[in-house]
Scaffold this active site. Structure first.
Site, PDB file in Angstrom:
ATOM      1  N   GLY A  15      37.110  43.519  25.132  1.00 17.34           N
ATOM      2  CA  GLY A  15      36.694  42.950  26.425  1.00 17.34           C
ATOM      3  C   GLY A  15      36.549  44.042  27.464  1.00 17.34           C
ATOM      4  N   VAL A  27      35.908  61.336  31.033  1.00 19.68           N
ATOM      5  CA  VAL A  27      35.904  62.007  29.715  1.00 19.68           C
ATOM      6  C   VAL A  27      34.708  62.964  29.637  1.00 19.68           C
ATOM      7  CG1 VAL A  27      35.575  61.616  27.220  1.00 19.68           C
ATOM      8  CG2 VAL A  27      37.160  60.158  28.516  1.00 19.68           C
ATOM      9  N   ARG A  76      32.772  43.432  19.670  1.00 20.31           N
ATOM     10  CA  ARG A  76      33.840  43.308  18.673  1.00 20.31           C
ATOM     11  C   ARG A  76      33.155  43.457  17.314  1.00 20.31           C
ATOM     12  NH1 ARG A  76      36.016  39.337  22.725  1.00 20.31           N
ATOM     13  NH2 ARG A  76      37.809  40.455  23.547  1.00 20.31           N
ATOM     14  N   ASP A 107      44.538  46.488  22.679  1.00 25.88           N
ATOM     15  CA  ASP A 107      45.313  46.766  21.461  1.00 25.88           C
ATOM     16  C   ASP A 107      44.504  46.586  20.170  1.00 25.88           C
ATOM     17  OD1 ASP A 107      45.319  44.079  21.826  1.00 25.88           O
ATOM     18  OD2 ASP A 107      47.490  43.813  21.718  1.00 25.88           O
ATOM     19  N   THR A 130      41.921  47.054  29.951  1.00 29.99           N
ATOM     20  CA  THR A 130      41.934  45.588  29.847  1.00 29.99           C
ATOM     21  C   THR A 130      42.498  45.031  31.144  1.00 29.99           C
ATOM     22  OG1 THR A 130      43.050  43.682  28.852  1.00 29.99           O
ATOM     23  CG2 THR A 130      44.106  45.795  28.509  1.00 29.99           C
ATOM     24  N   ILE A 131      41.948  43.925  31.574  1.00 32.83           N
ATOM     25  CA  ILE A 131      42.453  43.352  32.838  1.00 32.83           C
ATOM     26  C   ILE A 131      43.822  42.713  32.652  1.00 32.83           C
ATOM     27  CG2 ILE A 131      40.159  42.943  33.787  1.00 32.83           C
ATOM     28  CD1 ILE A 131      40.672  39.912  33.207  1.00 32.83           C
ATOM     29  N   ASP A 132      44.221  42.469  31.380  1.00 31.07           N
ATOM     30  CA  ASP A 132      45.456  41.710  31.130  1.00 31.07           C
ATOM     31  C   ASP A 132      46.755  42.478  31.383  1.00 31.07           C
ATOM     32  OD1 ASP A 132      43.960  39.545  30.420  1.00 31.07           O
ATOM     33  OD2 ASP A 132      44.091  39.881  28.275  1.00 31.07           O
ATOM     34  N   ASP A 134      48.491  44.198  29.346  1.00 32.69           N
ATOM     35  CA  ASP A 134      49.439  43.823  28.296  1.00 32.69           C
ATOM     36  C   ASP A 134      49.646  44.904  27.252  1.00 32.69           C
ATOM     37  OD1 ASP A 134      46.902  43.666  27.281  1.00 32.69           O
ATOM     38  OD2 ASP A 134      47.196  41.807  26.196  1.00 32.69           O
ATOM     39  N   MET A 174      42.820  34.440  34.076  1.00 31.00           N
ATOM     40  CA  MET A 174      42.817  34.921  32.687  1.00 31.00           C
ATOM     41  C   MET A 174      44.212  35.346  32.229  1.00 31.00           C
ATOM     42  SD  MET A 174      39.304  36.817  31.774  1.00 31.00           S
ATOM     43  CE  MET A 174      37.964  35.838  31.109  1.00 31.00           C
ATOM     44  N   ARG A 176      45.467  34.954  28.076  1.00 32.21           N
ATOM     45  CA  ARG A 176      45.778  33.924  27.071  1.00 32.21           C
ATOM     46  C   ARG A 176      47.141  34.168  26.443  1.00 32.21           C
ATOM     47  NH1 ARG A 176      40.730  35.893  23.442  1.00 32.21           N
ATOM     48  NH2 ARG A 176      41.344  38.040  23.714  1.00 32.21           N
ATOM     49  N   LYS A 218      54.003  20.817  53.901  1.00 29.44           N
ATOM     50  CA  LYS A 218      52.903  21.730  53.548  1.00 29.44           C
ATOM     51  C   LYS A 218      51.589  20.958  53.517  1.00 29.44           C
ATOM     52  CE  LYS A 218      55.390  25.259  51.056  1.00 29.44           C
ATOM     53  NZ  LYS A 218      55.572  25.996  49.819  1.00 29.44           N
TER      54      LYS A 218
HETATM   55  O1  F6P Z   1      41.651  40.388  26.942  1.00 34.53           O
HETATM   56  C1  F6P Z   1      41.002  40.217  28.157  1.00 34.53           C
HETATM   57  C2  F6P Z   1      40.552  38.805  28.358  1.00 34.53           C
HETATM   58  O2  F6P Z   1      39.890  38.846  29.573  1.00 34.53           O
HETATM   59  C3  F6P Z   1      41.609  37.702  28.314  1.00 34.53           C
HETATM   60  O3  F6P Z   1      42.364  37.555  29.488  1.00 34.53           O
HETATM   61  C4  F6P Z   1      40.762  36.488  28.037  1.00 34.53           C
HETATM   62  O4  F6P Z   1      41.529  35.480  27.475  1.00 34.53           O
HETATM   63  C5  F6P Z   1      39.758  37.049  27.070  1.00 34.53           C
HETATM   64  O5  F6P Z   1      39.616  38.417  27.379  1.00 34.53           O
HETATM   65  C6  F6P Z   1      38.420  36.382  27.058  1.00 34.53           C
HETATM   66  O6  F6P Z   1      37.674  36.961  26.034  1.00 34.53           O
HETATM   67  P1  F6P Z   1      36.116  36.669  25.764  1.00 34.53           P
HETATM   68  O7  F6P Z   1      35.354  37.405  26.818  1.00 34.53           O
HETATM   69  O8  F6P Z   1      35.878  37.208  24.427  1.00 34.53           O
HETATM   70  O9  F6P Z   1      35.938  35.210  25.890  1.00 34.53           O
END
Ligand code: F6P
Length: 328
Positions: A15, A27, A76, A107, A130-132, A134, A174, A176, A218
């Site tokens: 992604g 680079v 991918r 990863d 990666t934006i996650d 993780d 996002m 998952r 609120k």
């Molecule tokens: O791994 C990054 C991510 O943005 C996740 O947060 C999200 O679940 C996933 O990619 C979405 O992947 P795709 O673009 O393949 O639907």
């Protein structure tokens, strides 16, 4: 510096994330600075298998530091998962006299690099994109900061309309498998509750918290939900659940989706990408291989790729506590 490495390939994989272009640029320019050749590979491992290569010089990466996405494209690759595919990739690298590669990705991309390195003893280096956020071995991955800023900017807008109509919004962000975006964007945007994959806070608790916030006066509420949150209900199911149990609420849903992956990288991500790119090339030239570049305590460091893949990032418990206190 005298090194066996004279030509380095660079590609993005998995992604995309904001800051990947800044890392490619880094680079390429580091290679130019150190007077070695740099080759861009299009479409990640797919391009490696197909030999989709293009030489990149310092001027090939003009005006990309501010651009989202990846100029080298990402994919991918099923072919690279097979032995035959990896053999083709290796042959392409040898034919093009490439001595090492830098992969910018998550990863899954690092697993590919590690397997390839084991099979062919080919020098590889990873940069976490990666934006996650993780990936073990780095406090920040490229794109996380930008994605947070994007999410917060949008949630602020949702707050405007939520409070005008006294509404409750479930906002899906996002993540998952991990809740780093949800937790940080949630605290940053002043969410009432934050639902993440790492902990099940329970639906009861959600209802209690919503009751409390109505009572305390609120005018609106925002609940941030990570894609993979542990309650097992998605945002639409959560809406139905709350409408059924707390009909006093007028509920709406907003799914932020892939907008979180796009856009111009923040200054933080650009600086991080620039630092990581320099380290990746320098480490390869020093004879290091099979590492991932990361940042810890504001120092650029290397972690063995195997550890980066096997390790797990932990959710920040302190942030959960802060969020609880803030939603009083
Ligand atoms: O791994 C990054 C991510 O943005 C996740 O947060 C999200 O679940 C996933 O990619 C979405 O992947 P795709 O673009 O393949 O639907």
């Amino acid at each position: 510096m005298i090194s066996k490495i004279k030509k380095i390939a660079v590609f993005t994989s998995g992604g995309d994330s904001p800051g990947m272009n800044a890392a490619i640029r880094s680079v390429v320019r580091t290679c130019a600075y150190l007077q070695i050749e740099c080759i861009g590979v299009y479409r990640g491992y797919e391009g490696l298998v197909e030999g989709d290569f293009k030489p990149l010089g310092a001027r090939s990466v003009n005006n990309i530091i501010n651009k989202g996405g990846t100029i080298l494209k990402s994919a991918r690759s099923d072919a690279f998962r097979t032995k035959e595919g990896r053999k083709r990739a290796y042959d392409n690298l040898v034919t093009n006299t490439i001595d090492a590669f830098v992969v910018i990705g998550g990863d899954g991309s690092f697993t590919g690099a590690m397997i390839f390195n084991k099979e062919y003893n080919f020098p590889v280096m990873g940069i976490p994109g990666t934006i996650d956020n993780d990936i073990f071995g780095t406090t920040y991955t490229l794109g996380f900061d930008t994605a947070l800023n994007t999410a917060v900017e949008v949630i602020d807008k949702i707050r405007d309309t939520a409070s005008s109509h006294n509404r409750l919004f479930f906002v899906e962000v996002m993540g998952r498998d991990v809740g780093h975006i949800a937790l940080n964007a949630g605290v940053g945007a002043g969410a009432e509750e934050i639902l993440i994959p790492e902990e099940n806070l329970g639906l009861e608790r959600l209802l209690e918290s919503l009751k409390r916030s109505k009572k305390s006066g609120k005018s609106s509420s925002i609940v941030i939900v990570a894609e993979g949150d542990k309650t097992g209900k998605n945002v639409f199911e959560l809406k139905e659940y709350v409408e059924e149990h707390l009909p006093i609420y007028d509920v709406r849903v907003s799914v932020l989706g892939h907008m979180q992956r796009g856009g111009s990288p923040s200054c933080f991500d650009r600086v991080l990408a620039s630092r990581m790119g320099v380290k990746a090339v320098e480490a390869l030239l020093e004879g290091k291989s099979n590492f991932m570049v990361g940042i810890q305590d504001n120092k650029i460091i290397l972690t063995p790729i195997e550890q980066a893949i096997k390790g797990h990032t932990k959710i920040d418990k302190e942030l959960i506590r802060v969020s609880d206190i803030m939603s009083t």
